[in-house]
Structure formats: C-alpha cells, structure tokens
Enzyme design. Structure first.
Site, mmCIF file in Angstrom:
data_model
loop_
_atom_site.group_PDB
_atom_site.id
_atom_site.type_symbol
_atom_site.label_atom_id
_atom_site.label_comp_id
_atom_site.label_asym_id
_atom_site.label_seq_id
_atom_site.Cartn_x
_atom_site.Cartn_y
_atom_site.Cartn_z
ATOM 1 N N ASP A 1 -41.843 38.465 57.164
ATOM 2 C CA ASP A 1 -42.101 39.209 58.408
ATOM 3 C C ASP A 1 -43.589 39.236 58.777
ATOM 4 O O ASP A 1 -43.969 38.924 59.901
ATOM 5 C CB ASP A 1 -41.594 40.649 58.285
ATOM 6 C CG ASP A 1 -40.078 40.744 58.401
ATOM 7 O OD1 ASP A 1 -39.469 39.894 59.065
ATOM 8 O OD2 ASP A 1 -39.509 41.697 57.827
ATOM 9 N N LYS B 1 -33.443 46.013 53.256
ATOM 10 C CA LYS B 1 -34.629 45.241 52.865
ATOM 11 C C LYS B 1 -35.265 45.723 51.561
ATOM 12 O O LYS B 1 -35.867 44.931 50.838
ATOM 13 C CB LYS B 1 -35.664 45.254 53.998
ATOM 14 C CG LYS B 1 -35.247 44.402 55.187
ATOM 15 C CD LYS B 1 -36.337 44.346 56.242
ATOM 16 C CE LYS B 1 -35.930 43.409 57.370
ATOM 17 N NZ LYS B 1 -37.039 43.128 58.283
#
Ligand code: ATR
Length: 274
Positions: free
Chosen positions: A102, A66
């Site tokens: 997220d 990420k």
C-alpha cells in the site's frame, strides 16, 4: 495448469482487484485468474487454510483482515513487518509470505507527479493507511514530511516513529502555502461531505492527493481543483499497490497508466489524475 489468485475480505463483492488483475494476466499472456472470496469475520483461519489446500498461488487481503492475517503467515517483508499489516500474500510450496504494497503503491503514484524529494509534503491523518505511507515516503527518501491529524497526539506518535514533523490542523492550514503536496489519508469525505482541513491557503499548482476512490472526487479534491491545485484520486494508489503485488506474483511489471484510466472510467468518472 491454470493458476488462480484470490482477494479476501468481508465484504468483498465491491473489490475491483479481480477486474484489474484479470486484465493484466490477459495482457501479459499469463494463464491465471483472480476470484473474490468472501471470508466472514471469525472464519479467517479456516478460510486461509482452505485457500492453501485448494492451491491458491497468492491473494490480496482487504478489510478487516490486514492485521489479523499476520500470525497465519510464515514470513513478512520489511514493509509488512514495520506496519504489522499485510495486503498481499504469496504462496510458494505451501509457504505463505506476507507483503504490504500500500505505502509503496502510493509513493509510485507520487513519482509521476514531479514532487522533489526535499520538498515539504503535508500528510493529513495518522491511522493505519497514513502509517504505511509515512514509512514508504521515508524509505524512498522524502525528507520533509509533515503530519497533521484531528487528534494531535496520534500525529505526534506517527511523526516520532517515521521521522516526520507533527502539526495541528490549524498549523497545517497556516503553512499550507509552502507545501508541494497534500495527501489525505483520513476517511473524511468517504461517506460524508467533510474535508479534513481548509484549503484556503493552497498555492496554485500544489498536488492534492486523496487515497479515497469512492467517490472519485472527494469534497477535498473538488475544493483543490477549484483553487487551481493538481488533483490525484485514490485510483492511482489502488492501481500501483496492485501492480507491485502482480509483479511479486508473476515477475512482470504491468502497465499502470491505462489501468488508472480504465478504473476511473469503470467508476464513472473521467481520468481525474493531473
Ligand atoms: P485507516 O486505517 O483507514 O487509516 P484509522 O486507523 O481508523 O483508519 O484512521 C482514520 C484516520 O482518519 C484518523 O487519522 C482519523 O483521525 P483521528 O485520529 O482524529 O480519529 C481520521 N478521520 C476520520 N474521520 C475524520 C474526519 N471526519 N475529519 C478528520 N479526520 C478524520
């Protein structure tokens, strides 16, 4: 021509994203599919170049890439830039743009739970996941966020960066009765049977949300349910982060509630939301 999307990570075979997105593509009448692509640690640059060359339309990024993906992209949205982490990439005419869905995914899940924006919310944990959620809560106008963490210094740092109030775990346990929601972002309960804080003082009806979905019911959620709390497992955030990515790729907002149920069932549980 049929479009294709990917989810990349190491490991990747466990990912539920292809299952979820393929159902949504089908439901929305879009001729596309998502495949899991195993890119090994150390091979991210070559892997992403290969995806591009083969005409990928977009991809999700999971652990451990990420942050490492960031310098390989042509641009970032505000959330990804703020966190220096990306979970969703769009590919348009060979240009890769990174997003981070997220935190907003978590907040969308909270929106269905009637937690007022001025109510006190306790978040436990101060790592990467906590950071995304703290910034998203702030962006969406939640104004009374408390952050507690095993390592207090990290709670202080994240609280200072996100306009929240830091607490020690002991202070959080003392003040628990006043909280409208408790969010666990730590990995306690993921591979052990620990809880990140004691729920003795929990007021009945308080929302307790865990971002973990494997297991579906962490020890924290089990204790919360036993004490009359409302529980939300990590499937809710998982589905909403995916829905925001899907919308960015296709312009269509997919149905989330039936998907939350489907994924809970697929993981072997009943619909443990609410
Ligand atoms: P992530 O990116 O998934 O959030 P991370 O950055 O490693 O992962 O952060 C993990 C978080 O879980 C931290 O808040 C960590 O607390 P410390 O800062 O004190 O390390 C917390 N954590 C991990 N295991 C824990 C446990 N058994 N009990 C309480 N907190 C735990």
């Amino acid at each position: 021509m049929k479009k294709w999307y990917a989810v990349i990570g190491d490991p990747i075979s466990h990912s539920l994203s292809p299952y979820m997105h393929d159902i949504w593509f089908h439901e929305c009448g879009i001729d596309a599919s998502m495949i899991p692509v195993h890119i090994r640690v150390g091979e991210l640059k070559e892997g992403v170049a290969a995806l591009k060359r083969l005409g990928v339309s977009g991809f999700n990024v999971t652990l451990p890439f990420k942050q490492e993906i960031v310098p390989l992209l042509g641009g970032l949205d505000a959330a990804a830039a703020e966190m220096n982490a990306v979970n969703t990439v769009s590919c348009n005419d060979g240009r890769l743009t990174g997003m981070n869905t997220d935190g907003d995914g978590f907040v969308r899940g909270l929106a269905g739970e009637n937690v007022p924006k001025d109510a006190p919310i306790l978040m436990v944990g101060a790592g990467g996941a906590a950071r995304g959620i703290a910034f998203a809560l702030k962006r969406q106008g939640f104004s009374r966020l408390y952050i507690a963490n095993r390592t207090y210094r990290r709670a202080e740092e994240l609280a200072a960066a996100s306009g929240a109030i830091p607490l020690s775990i002991a202070e959080a346990e003392e003040q628990l009765g006043a909280m409208a929601a408790v969010i666990n972002t730590t990995s306690a309960g993921l591979q052990d049977d620990t809880v990140p804080l004691k729920l003795t003082g929990l007021a009945p009806g308080t929302l307790v949300s865990d971002i973990i979905y494997n297991p579906l019911e962490t020890p924290l959620l089990k204790q919360a349910a036993d004490q009359g709390g409302r529980v939300q497992n990590g499937v809710v955030m998982f589905v909403h982060q995916g829905a925001i990515a899907f919308e960015a790729w296709t312009g269509i907002r997919p149905d989330t509630e039936p998907m939350i149920e489907k994924i809970n069932r697929k993981l072997g549980g009943s619909y443990a939301h609410r």
